[in-house]
Design a protein around this motif. Structure first.
Motif, PDB file in Angstrom:
ATOM      1  N   GLU A   4     -10.642 110.083  51.002  1.00 32.01           N
ATOM      2  CA  GLU A   4     -10.647 110.944  52.174  1.00 32.01           C
ATOM      3  C   GLU A   4     -10.868 110.042  53.384  1.00 32.01           C
ATOM      4  O   GLU A   4     -11.799 109.235  53.402  1.00 32.01           O
ATOM      5  CB  GLU A   4     -11.767 111.979  52.067  1.00 32.01           C
ATOM      6  CG  GLU A   4     -11.744 112.965  53.187  1.00 32.01           C
ATOM      7  CD  GLU A   4     -12.692 114.130  52.973  1.00 32.01           C
ATOM      8  OE1 GLU A   4     -12.822 114.925  53.908  1.00 32.01           O
ATOM      9  OE2 GLU A   4     -13.318 114.225  51.897  1.00 32.01           O
ATOM     10  N   SER A  37     -17.374 116.232  55.937  1.00 32.59           N
ATOM     11  CA  SER A  37     -16.640 116.571  54.721  1.00 32.59           C
ATOM     12  C   SER A  37     -17.557 117.183  53.668  1.00 32.59           C
ATOM     13  O   SER A  37     -18.593 116.608  53.345  1.00 32.59           O
ATOM     14  CB  SER A  37     -15.999 115.322  54.134  1.00 32.59           C
ATOM     15  OG  SER A  37     -15.460 115.605  52.868  1.00 32.59           O
ATOM     16  N   THR A  80     -16.945 117.208  50.543  1.00 35.42           N
ATOM     17  CA  THR A  80     -16.846 116.475  49.283  1.00 35.42           C
ATOM     18  C   THR A  80     -17.635 115.171  49.282  1.00 35.42           C
ATOM     19  O   THR A  80     -17.871 114.598  48.232  1.00 35.42           O
ATOM     20  CB  THR A  80     -15.375 116.161  48.943  1.00 35.42           C
ATOM     21  OG1 THR A  80     -14.834 115.328  49.974  1.00 35.42           O
ATOM     22  CG2 THR A  80     -14.557 117.436  48.816  1.00 35.42           C
ATOM     23  N   THR A 138     -20.867 112.939  49.470  1.00 37.09           N
ATOM     24  CA  THR A 138     -22.303 113.032  49.235  1.00 37.09           C
ATOM     25  C   THR A 138     -22.915 111.632  49.352  1.00 37.09           C
ATOM     26  O   THR A 138     -22.191 110.650  49.540  1.00 37.09           O
ATOM     27  CB  THR A 138     -22.603 113.592  47.828  1.00 37.09           C
ATOM     28  OG1 THR A 138     -22.159 112.629  46.855  1.00 37.09           O
ATOM     29  CG2 THR A 138     -21.903 114.934  47.599  1.00 37.09           C
ATOM     30  N   SER A 182     -21.246 109.162  47.074  1.00 38.71           N
ATOM     31  CA  SER A 182     -19.867 108.752  47.333  1.00 38.71           C
ATOM     32  C   SER A 182     -19.836 107.281  47.761  1.00 38.71           C
ATOM     33  O   SER A 182     -20.813 106.748  48.280  1.00 38.71           O
ATOM     34  CB  SER A 182     -19.252 109.600  48.445  1.00 38.71           C
ATOM     35  OG  SER A 182     -19.180 110.946  48.063  1.00 38.71           O
ATOM     36  N   THR A 212     -15.136 110.033  46.199  1.00 41.10           N
ATOM     37  CA  THR A 212     -16.247 110.730  45.562  1.00 41.10           C
ATOM     38  C   THR A 212     -16.787 109.890  44.413  1.00 41.10           C
ATOM     39  O   THR A 212     -16.073 109.072  43.832  1.00 41.10           O
ATOM     40  CB  THR A 212     -15.825 112.106  45.016  1.00 41.10           C
ATOM     41  OG1 THR A 212     -14.853 111.913  43.976  1.00 41.10           O
ATOM     42  CG2 THR A 212     -15.257 113.007  46.112  1.00 41.10           C
TER      43      THR A 212
END
Length: 183
Positions: free
Chosen positions: A78, A104, A106, A108, A111, A134
């Motif tokens: 991303e 985002s 997604t 965390t 990531s 991720t």
């Protein structure tokens, strides 16, 4: 003399280049593509099946102790663009991670996030482009490489891979993930 194996894959094939580097000279020893089209969708989703297909495809190439370099496609990451205030360089990775998690759903703390920044001459901010994978996707990539018996020394974002070979000028690269570089 350094030997390198550059590898990337798409849904249909894995492409590789085996090369020797000596000073400013680069000698290509082998290059090719490994068909992945025989992998069913369920097989392609399996990191072990993908890694096995790559290992089998590379078995005829004498890779030896070549340093693996892995290119991943933009569909696996991303990308985020934002501006950050002027801060001490040591604080920038944490600020970028916090902004990326806010931007985002997604991303965390687990990531893998890497970024480039360049100062904005107009004010006291920096423009940042961050690439995030991720934790689950990164583990999948690592598992595919482990099954293929490869331990990549660098992981690069394929559209930026060529630019990464050029002098950086005034663009500064930072890495939140200490072990891997994405861009």
């Amino acid at each position: 003399m350094a030997r390198m194996l550059a590898l990337d894959w798409t849904r249909n094939e894995a492409r590789y280049v085996l090369a020797n580097s000596s000073g400013e000279k680069l000698t290509i020893e082998a290059s090719g593509a490994i068909s992945l089209s025989e992998l069913a969708d369920a097989d392609f989703a399996s990191a072990d099946k993908l890694g096995e297909a790559i290992r089998t495809g590379l078995s005829s190439v004498k890779v030896g102790r070549a340093t693996p370099l892995l290119g991943i496609s933009r569909e696996q990451v991303e990308l985020l663009n934002f501006s950050v205030p002027a801060v001490p360089p040591a604080e920038l990775p944490e600020i970028v991670l916090n902004l990326a998690m806010r931007e985002s759903p997604t991303i965390t703390e687990e990531s893998v996030v890497d970024f480039i920044s360049s100062p904005d001459a107009a004010d006291e901010t920096a423009k940042v482009t961050a690439a995030a994978v991720t934790a689950e996707k990164f583990r999948w990539i690592q598992q595919a490489c482990t099954t293929a018996k490869l331990t990549p020394q660098k992981i690069v974002l394929r559209p930026y891979a060529t630019a990464a070979l050029l002098p950086a000028g005034n663009v500064r690269c930072w890495s939140i993930a200490s072990a891997k570089t994405l861009i």
